[in-house]
Scaffold this active site. Sequence first.
Site, mmCIF file in Angstrom:
data_model
loop_
_atom_site.group_PDB
_atom_site.id
_atom_site.type_symbol
_atom_site.label_atom_id
_atom_site.label_comp_id
_atom_site.label_asym_id
_atom_site.label_seq_id
_atom_site.Cartn_x
_atom_site.Cartn_y
_atom_site.Cartn_z
ATOM 1 N N GLU A 259 -9.619 -0.546 7.015
ATOM 2 C CA GLU A 259 -8.333 -0.840 7.644
ATOM 3 C C GLU A 259 -8.443 -0.719 9.164
ATOM 4 O O GLU A 259 -7.882 -1.504 9.917
ATOM 5 C CB GLU A 259 -7.285 0.140 7.119
ATOM 6 C CG GLU A 259 -5.871 -0.160 7.605
ATOM 7 C CD GLU A 259 -4.865 0.861 7.092
ATOM 8 O OE1 GLU A 259 -5.293 1.913 6.568
ATOM 9 O OE2 GLU A 259 -3.659 0.603 7.230
ATOM 10 N N GLU B 229 -4.663 9.763 18.062
ATOM 11 C CA GLU B 229 -5.119 11.144 18.189
ATOM 12 C C GLU B 229 -6.059 11.501 17.035
ATOM 13 O O GLU B 229 -7.087 12.160 17.242
ATOM 14 C CB GLU B 229 -3.924 12.104 18.210
ATOM 15 C CG GLU B 229 -3.055 12.014 19.468
ATOM 16 C CD GLU B 229 -2.151 10.792 19.509
ATOM 17 O OE1 GLU B 229 -1.958 10.153 18.446
ATOM 18 O OE2 GLU B 229 -1.648 10.440 20.592
ATOM 19 N N GLN C 174 0.826 -1.195 0.000
ATOM 20 C CA GLN C 174 0.000 0.000 0.000
ATOM 21 C C GLN C 174 0.865 1.252 0.000
ATOM 22 O O GLN C 174 1.771 1.376 0.808
ATOM 23 C CB GLN C 174 -0.874 -0.040 1.262
ATOM 24 C CG GLN C 174 -1.396 1.300 1.739
ATOM 25 C CD GLN C 174 -2.199 1.165 3.012
ATOM 26 O OE1 GLN C 174 -3.258 0.566 3.027
ATOM 27 N NE2 GLN C 174 -1.694 1.715 4.103
ATOM 28 N N GLY C 175 0.626 2.173 -0.909
ATOM 29 C CA GLY C 175 1.399 3.423 -0.960
ATOM 30 C C GLY C 175 0.528 4.632 -0.644
ATOM 31 O O GLY C 175 -0.052 5.240 -1.540
ATOM 32 N N TYR C 176 0.435 4.932 0.634
ATOM 33 C CA TYR C 176 -0.395 6.066 1.057
ATOM 34 C C TYR C 176 0.481 7.224 1.555
ATOM 35 O O TYR C 176 0.574 8.267 0.931
ATOM 36 C CB TYR C 176 -1.305 5.642 2.208
ATOM 37 C CG TYR C 176 -2.630 5.030 1.807
ATOM 38 C CD1 TYR C 176 -2.804 4.414 0.579
ATOM 39 C CD2 TYR C 176 -3.714 5.068 2.683
ATOM 40 C CE1 TYR C 176 -4.024 3.847 0.227
ATOM 41 C CE2 TYR C 176 -4.932 4.500 2.342
ATOM 42 C CZ TYR C 176 -5.083 3.894 1.112
ATOM 43 O OH TYR C 176 -6.298 3.337 0.790
ATOM 44 N N SER C 177 1.126 7.002 2.702
ATOM 45 C CA SER C 177 1.842 8.078 3.398
ATOM 46 C C SER C 177 2.991 8.629 2.574
ATOM 47 O O SER C 177 3.614 7.913 1.790
ATOM 48 C CB SER C 177 2.424 7.569 4.704
ATOM 49 O OG SER C 177 1.407 7.141 5.545
#
Lengths: 388, 388, 371, 371
Positions: A251, A373, A133-136
């Site tokens: 997720e 948070e 997965q390539g998110y951040s």
Amino acid sequence: MTVNPLDAFRAELRDWLAQNCPEEMRDGLMTEESICWGGKDWVFTSDAQRVWLERCAAKGYTVPTWPVAYGGAGLSRDQEKIFHEEMGRLDARSPLQSFGIWMLGPALLHFGTHEQKLQYLPPVARGEVRWCQGYSEPGAGSDLANVQTHGEDKGDHWLVNGQKIWTSYADKADWIFALVRTDREAPKHKCISFLLLDMKGGGVETRPIKMISGVSPFCETFFTDAKIPKEQIVGEVNRGWDVAKYLLTHEREMISGGGAGLSGGGRALGAVIKDTMDEMDATLRADAMRCEVNSLAIGLTLERYKDQAEAGQGAGDASAMLKYMGTELNKQRHELMMNAGGSDALEWDGPVGNRAGDWLRTKANSIEGGTSEVMLSIVSRRVLGLPG
Amino acid sequence: MTVNPLDAFRAELRDWLAQNCPEEMRDGLMTEESICWGGKDWVFTSDAQRVWLERCAAKGYTVPTWPVAYGGAGLSRDQEKIFHEEMGRLDARSPLQSFGIWMLGPALLHFGTHEQKLQYLPPVARGEVRWCQGYSEPGAGSDLANVQTHGEDKGDHWLVNGQKIWTSYADKADWIFALVRTDREAPKHKCISFLLLDMKGGGVETRPIKMISGVSPFCETFFTDAKIPKEQIVGEVNRGWDVAKYLLTHEREMISGGGAGLSGGGRALGAVIKDTMDEMDATLRADAMRCEVNSLAIGLTLERYKDQAEAGQGAGDASAMLKYMGTELNKQRHELMMNAGGSDALEWDGPVGNRAGDWLRTKANSIEGGTSEVMLSIVSRRVLGLPG
Amino acid sequence: MAKLVMNEEETMLADMARGFLDDACPVSKLREMRDAGVTSDAATWKEMADLGWAGVLVPEEAGGSDMGFAAANVIAHEMGKTLAVSPFISSAVIAATALRQVNDARALGALAKIASGDVTYALAVDEGIKFDPEGVQMEAKADGNGFRLNGKKQFVVDGASADRLLVLARTADGLTLFDIPADRVGVNCDASNMIDARDAARITFEDVEATGEDVLGAVDNAMDILKPAINAGQAALAAEMTGLSVGAFTMTVDYLKERKQFGVEIGRFQALQHRAAHLWCEIEVTSSAILNAGRKLDEDSSVAETAVSLAKARATQTAILAVQEGVQMHGGIGMTDAFDMGFYMKRARVSAEWLGDYSYHAEKIAAERGF
Amino acid sequence: MAKLVMNEEETMLADMARGFLDDACPVSKLREMRDAGVTSDAATWKEMADLGWAGVLVPEEAGGSDMGFAAANVIAHEMGKTLAVSPFISSAVIAATALRQVNDARALGALAKIASGDVTYALAVDEGIKFDPEGVQMEAKADGNGFRLNGKKQFVVDGASADRLLVLARTADGLTLFDIPADRVGVNCDASNMIDARDAARITFEDVEATGEDVLGAVDNAMDILKPAINAGQAALAAEMTGLSVGAFTMTVDYLKERKQFGVEIGRFQALQHRAAHLWCEIEVTSSAILNAGRKLDEDSSVAETAVSLAKARATQTAILAVQEGVQMHGGIGMTDAFDMGFYMKRARVSAEWLGDYSYHAEKIAAERGF
């Protein structure tokens, strides 16, 4: 005499498991060493692991709730519950774990075309293709929509350049699904597309990041003039955030499941406590009890949300609760296991195995997939309607 | 042979206490019923209470660290420690409690003129005049500087109109010190004066507020054309916020002291735990141990801050820490005492006395004198220098 | 398979209950009763009986609505939101479940009276400061064909207003459950002055005569009858406490949205937001345990012990957090008697102790888990 | 009366120590050692000895600086801030304090070697997973004029690099403390692969011969000598952990001021502010317990047990909170090995266990308080 169809399913499944689950796969383990991740480069750790995967894949049991057409077994929610109960009864290992199952599958099943599903899902179900997965992106932190990786429109393909971080097991994956900015001008949530990239198709490099637990489950991933055919998009152009948001919710539930102990890891604390009963002091026992009480209740909550989903009530933003409660619980459970292990747990691969590594790994639970948070802020604003 | 002067002081004091502290005053009690508050309308609960107050006042022992000229005994910090140790050894009750001692005293000693000190302090030390505090106003909550009570300048006096809330024991007090807005135009912190008002001098009315604990330690206090002579001001005109801030710091330390159990109330949890040992479960015991550990450490912190003050290092904003930690501890301690009391503690004036009332009373600890949230914000911004 | 989702009937029941309770039993009603020194409300209980609540666990043949344990939890949950005063848990849940285990005409008659609201029950178990049914010492000495009861009970919830008492006492070879009228000779009831302004009593038994007829179930085998009843009572109490948590939480969130400090709504302060969000998460998780306890009881009330203990343990911790945060976030006003939060705090404390505190139930779970 | 304020000498000592450690032992030094697989640093220990640290508790007649326990705590506290690697607690605090109880020439000679840094010690007590000196089972069987030691020790901190070992073993009528060279025949040392990259070992004793000369203090009376030494070690370790807490906290607050998310410094988020403030309060309270333990040890090291347990109990809880908050508030970067926070987290975990965990010390306090 009529037989309840669920009872019949259970009987048949129990039979099948008894005959097909290899003895070596009946230890309920869920450690880094025991998991089968599949993929083109996968090396089975034992013959039993290979056989177990093949048999399950043939029945659709690697992805029991997916439609049969896409490699699943098409189980209903009730049948799925029975499936997990019966697997648990045998302490059977999960035949296959993968981001393809957890993440790509739900995305494609919900947003993909029939062709895409036929093309991408069965290889996932058979454990032949491993996804990441390539998110951040570096510096973006919790602000996931802050995507800088850019896809330039070249007519029949996008030319992708940029960098992702925290891409889990990217160094071992065959394909990656990634959020890419396909419009430089549009506002944050309307400029992102959800693309599928062959990591061996050129222009993709990975570099593992060493974590405090000593291992490198995460990578940095670099795209340099990677060419992505136009059909390798999920959903519409510039509407990739919708897919991402959907998957984030998904997720969260998944990560929470690990924490609540519905997966194999959850049995660990109870076992450790029983093993060290004699040496366990009053404070540790009181803390472990609290942990156990919370674990059971969070597990039931996960069940409840699944039942609600089946009844057509999606969890939506409330899934942030599952993610928050499940991961915080898991961290606490591993703190207690370290405490219960005393000095034996302070060595890398000491008498209690990799307990310290597992403990350190859990510290990422409340960061990856959205920090605790961020989860609390989602609940506060979108569920409770507090201002700001 | 030379005798250490502190040892000599201790010996003399021990002697004096042995001879002068009435037997009935040697129970260490600090309950609503046992406290001597003094004041014009005070009715002693026993002859022993009266005698004990008179004897202490004659020696300056109601306010041991105040200068002798103002009714104190002029004790040094070391002597004060010894004083408390020796009082504790006998389990002697405090002869007098009052807002005059805790609040007016420090304000006048720091900001007052010699004349004011001579006029107001000795009657406080002798328990003849009872003071209360007029800070909060309705709707202002934590925003203490948001003062609407107005004092109109009438040449030789101010004409005061307005309303205060949470004025502790105002219905029983003789005088009140209050924050009054003496300038309508100036900004919030430069328009307030610190005035002294005779509550029986006309224009002052009080109405008790019933609290969840069933009692009414707080009042609303109304000023209607109350005339306050110009000399009844502490510090300069419109600089009352300086006095208030100084006292807030002081108050925080004092309230914290109650929580840390340096006053008589602190022994309670230990005693309850010992009494109910047999019925105490593992969780309660573990929680009580944690509470005890924290209690001891917070008590030492209070001592440390006093020693620092003596060494010229004022606590300043860090006193917010004492207030926060002390009051949260005290709430927790009373929760545990309720738990230890089981169903006996659920009755008003049941077999364990007023334990429920005391428990409910503690809930105000983290609100009065600045909420825990305000304390944390003070630490965050002024001690840690975080932005915002 | 029973789902962990409220079904349509349950949702309708909750809506209906909420409508009735908001109207008939707002917190102001409890306040009036408290101010008047009154701890029970027979008229409202009659109305509740007419709605089928008193007979929620009574078979239809005895005039009950027989809706089951999950439904009882739904009603209790709604009652908790407004702190409604009633003998629902004592009479309609605990006593009805106990009597239902006894399959005879006398029990059916008693159940009919519970369902109609004509007779109320209280459970007299506690003798010390903590719930400990197995440790009961009160003596029921065999005497001719019957027994003589001597001893003291405390924290008998709804005991001052109850018509009948279920009394647990020690007989020759075990514990026996007696069902006796509250006005029998030798029974002395002292109403306790409870902090939650609800009915509870200390009751002494001096040479109270009981016949074999007064025994519920078998002599020396009280637990066969009592265990399911206690399970059901604990679950309903947990549901009530969770309703209480929701009530206190709702007041608190509303206040966070309204109240301004330093020029802005206090609900904008992130520290309060996160605490409110955390509390919501806790309530949500506890709600699952409540729902599950109801389902498990409906499956088999005698083996639902772990599910019920989980519900009561979680509900206790959650309710205590909810009222603590409720008072603290309201600031000074939350501490005044004129404001309702204090009623929630006091009721939470009493409910925390009744039928076993957090620790009692956590230990049950630990025992079941093998540590 | 000793004050709970750092006096001028202590402040100067702290300043000096900080200067040296920032220079000679930054966290990057530990990282280099870890990467090189090295767990001890004799050269730096020599430099520390030259500063008088190795002899901080050694009498001046033996070449020590004899600064006292509070001063030792000051040094340990500063060492904790940068995770400085040294056998300070094992050798300069525990062994020196033990040897000091023995008033003879041999002990004085050993103390001189500690002070010069020429000889380092380790304490071999633990046999199970938890600290429990009273429960030691390792046997020292009388054999002629001497003893034969057989058994296993684990978690011997600084044990792989130590020249000498203080070994606690069971003799005929109690526990006896032996002071033997680490290379004596039959002593087998296996370095443990510790998560904090520091020196600890598992040591087996096979028919190790010891003479009466090797006994420290009286046979069967180890605790007379060992108790003050353990007290001193626990206090210094608590001080080190509190320095560690301060180090982790400082990194975290700095990060809160720098790091931006959603366009603003994350230190503006009130929820993080309040958590940081709470952590600071905890550290501040723990610091008082550390200061107090030093004062009480300097008054009489044999009766300072409660003060020391308070310090270690508080320091453990505080350090664990500090590193947990440190990692969480740093987000992903806090989880990477390239960032220093992980070193703090691992060291905190090891220190939490060494010389008694939170629970061990809380129980001591509870016992002293009578429950």
